[in-house]
Design a protein around this motif. Structure first.
Motif, short mmCIF file in Angstrom:
data_model
loop_
_atom_site.label_atom_id
_atom_site.label_comp_id
_atom_site.label_asym_id
_atom_site.label_seq_id
_atom_site.Cartn_x
_atom_site.Cartn_y
_atom_site.Cartn_z
N ALA A 15 0.86 -1.19 0.00
CA ALA A 15 0.00 0.00 0.00
C ALA A 15 0.89 1.24 0.00
N ARG A 16 0.30 2.34 -0.32
CA ARG A 16 1.04 3.60 -0.25
C ARG A 16 1.22 4.02 1.19
N GLY A 17 2.40 4.47 1.52
CA GLY A 17 2.60 4.96 2.87
C GLY A 17 2.57 6.48 2.87
N PRO A 18 2.82 7.09 4.02
CA PRO A 18 2.93 8.54 4.03
C PRO A 18 4.19 8.93 3.25
N ASP A 19 4.28 10.10 2.79
CA ASP A 19 5.41 10.57 1.97
C ASP A 19 5.56 9.66 0.76
N GLN A 20 6.83 9.30 0.47
CA GLN A 20 7.09 8.45 -0.69
C GLN A 20 7.12 6.97 -0.33
N ASP A 21 7.03 6.68 0.96
CA ASP A 21 7.25 5.30 1.40
C ASP A 21 6.18 4.33 0.93
N LYS A 22 6.58 3.06 0.92
CA LYS A 22 5.62 1.99 0.62
C LYS A 22 5.38 1.21 1.90
N LEU A 23 4.19 0.65 1.99
CA LEU A 23 3.87 -0.19 3.15
C LEU A 23 3.69 -1.62 2.65
N VAL A 24 4.56 -2.49 3.10
CA VAL A 24 4.41 -3.92 2.77
C VAL A 24 3.58 -4.53 3.91
N LEU A 25 2.38 -5.03 3.53
CA LEU A 25 1.43 -5.45 4.57
C LEU A 25 1.73 -6.85 5.09
N LEU A 26 1.65 -6.98 6.38
CA LEU A 26 1.86 -8.28 7.02
C LEU A 26 0.51 -8.80 7.53
N LYS A 27 0.48 -10.08 7.84
CA LYS A 27 -0.83 -10.61 8.20
C LYS A 27 -1.11 -10.59 9.69
N TYR A 28 -0.20 -10.00 10.46
CA TYR A 28 -0.41 -9.97 11.91
C TYR A 28 -0.67 -8.55 12.38
#
Ligand SMILES: C[S@@+](CC[C@H](N)C(=O)[O-])C[C@H]1O[C@@H](n2cnc3c(N)ncnc32)[C@H](O)[C@@H]1O
Length: 448
Positions: A68-81
């Motif tokens: 997912a898109r994170g704040p700023d330029q960052d990306k968020l790699v989603l975990l299942k926990y």
């Protein structure tokens, strides 16, 4: 989903959930779940997704993207926990090595997320949950269901769910019991959507328009239509005794066949003519609206008195090319108008066999009058009669014996050895549909 947030991501089943004042409460289906996300620079997201150490920790939820898109330029790699304590030591070490920061991330699952089955299983009370309706058939823009009586109190909600979840459906109806009239039309009630019953449906490369409340249509017969149409040769003339809106007649004509098509239902006849015109086969199909018995009695005379159009040139050339490619010698071009019927189709399984006595003496002077049809119809050139029927016999041998006995009784003659019994489908637990194809016996057609 095997673990992690998957445990939280279920709707209560058999709970009467999501119904308010007898109507669907879509807001009740909204669920917010917080998961952990690894916040990284954009170029690192791919590294995390491929890392063996994270393999078992990445989110694995249908319709949810892993990044997912994170704040700023960052990306968020989603975990299942949702809790860091659930991550393996390997995973934690790896995330550290990548300078990934663990942050909470909210996932919102609303009514649109859940499948038709999820929602239907949630709204029904416990005692109805098992065996909940899951299937429906689609004809054009109409979905039609066959709800059992115990589900009727929920019929409008179920209809609404089917409507919401299927973008091509704009009308949902319920078949009322097994009430079918003389024309095999079933009564129906609107469950959800627009009260628009005129549908357009494609089958065998043809377009069919009809009012679903007024005529017979069954998409399950698609292959049976195709099967017989494949048996027709381009130069054949077909007489369709119970033609409906044309699912045999129109594709046969598209192939080049000449067709006499009949249906007693005025609405079927009306849409048959619409479909003839829409599919541009007006020169090849002649429509009639009369009782099947009368149609059979007159069909041979009609084809003789007013022969059907020759095979269209284009179709001839296409057939020739096919035959040349298949290594066969092309059939000689058929120039003259066509006056010999090669096939009768009789798809009215409940009673078609009862109409077969109409063939007795059909070529005799009593019906053919002065016409001498003997040159057209000899032993080997009698038309094939394809008669659809039901039988209660489940074993093929018994079914064939039952059908043969009923057909022979009606035509008053034994069936030839080349008779074919084709199983079409199971209609009900004790009801099989067959198509028996036999050559009209010479002695029957000329019986005095
Ligand atoms: C089972 S449907 C088959 C329609 C179409 N041939 C198909 O395969 O979908 C039978 C058709 O026979 C028509 N029909 C019923 N009784 C009839 C009769 N006595 N004479 C002519 N047509 C009749 C009905 O209106 C209906 O369209």
């Amino acid at each position: 989903m095997s673990e992690g947030i998957s445990k939280q991501l279920v709707l209560p089943k058999g709970s009467g959930f999501g119904v308010k004042n007898g109507a669907l409460d879509k807001d009740a289906f909204r669920k917010v779940v917080t998961v952990l996300a690894a916040k990284v620079a954009p170029e690192k997201a791919g590294v995390l997704l491929k890392a063996p150490a994270l393999k078992r920790s990445l989110i694995d939820v249908p319709k949810v993207k892993s990044v997912a898109r994170g704040p700023d330029q960052d990306k968020l790699v989603l975990l299942k926990y949702s809790d860091q304590a659930d991550l393996t030591e390997d995973a934690v070490q790896f995330l550290r090595s990548q300078a990934a920061e663990l942050v909470p991330h909210e996932l919102v699952f609303d009514y649109d997320y859940w499948s038709t089955d999820d929602v239907i299983h949630a709204i029904l009370p416990k005692e109805l949950e098992e065996g909940a309706p899951s299937g429906f058939a689609v004809v054009g823009h109409i979905a039609h269901m066959n709800l059992r009586p115990e589900y009727l109190p929920y019929k409008h909600i179920i209809g609404q769910v089917v409507l919401d979840k299927n973008p091509s459906v704009t009308t949902v109806v319920n078949k009322l019991d097994n009430i079918v009239d003389q024309f095999r039309v079933f009564k129906m009630e609107l469950l959800a959507g627009e009260p628009d019953f005129v549908v357009t449906q494609s089958e065998n490369d043809c377009k069919f328009t009809f009012d679903f409340r007024e005529v017979y249509w069954n998409s399950r017969l698609h292959h049976e239509h195709e099967r017989l149409i494949e048996q027709f040769k381009t130069e054949d003339v077909i007489a369709d005794v119970f033609a409906g809106v044309g699912p045999f007649a129109i594709p046969a004509a598209k192939k080049g066949c000449g067709v006499l098509a009949n249906d007693l239902n005025p609405s079927s006849y009306k849409y048959l003519t619409v479909n003839i015109s829409d599919n541009k086969v007006g020169s090849l199909v002649r429509p009639f609206c009369e009782d099947g018995r009368e149609f059979i009695r007159q069909a041979f005379n009609r084809a003789w008195d007013d022969p059907l159009a020759p095979v269209p040139q284009r179709k001839q050339r296409r057939t020739e090319l096919k035959e040349i490619r298949a290594g066969e010698r092309p059939a000689p071009p058929v120039g003259p108008r066509r006056n010999r019927i090669s096939h009768f189709v009789m798809n009215l399984p409940d009673t078609a066999i009862l109409f077969l006595d109409a063939f007795r003496g059909v070529l005799s002077p009593a019906i053919a009058g002065e016409r001498d049809l003997s040159g057209l119809y000899a032993e080997a050139t009698m038309p094939m009669i394809h008669t659809h029927c039901f039988t209660r016999e489940l074993e093929p041998e018994k079914a064939e014996a039952d059908i043969r006995q009923r057909v022979e009784e009606k035509i008053g003659h034994p069936l030839g050895a080349d008779t074919v019994y084709h199983w079409v489908r199971s209609v009900a637990p004790q009801k099989e549909m067959y198509c028996v194809s036999f050559r009209l016996p010479y002695a029957v057609a000329y019986a005095s």
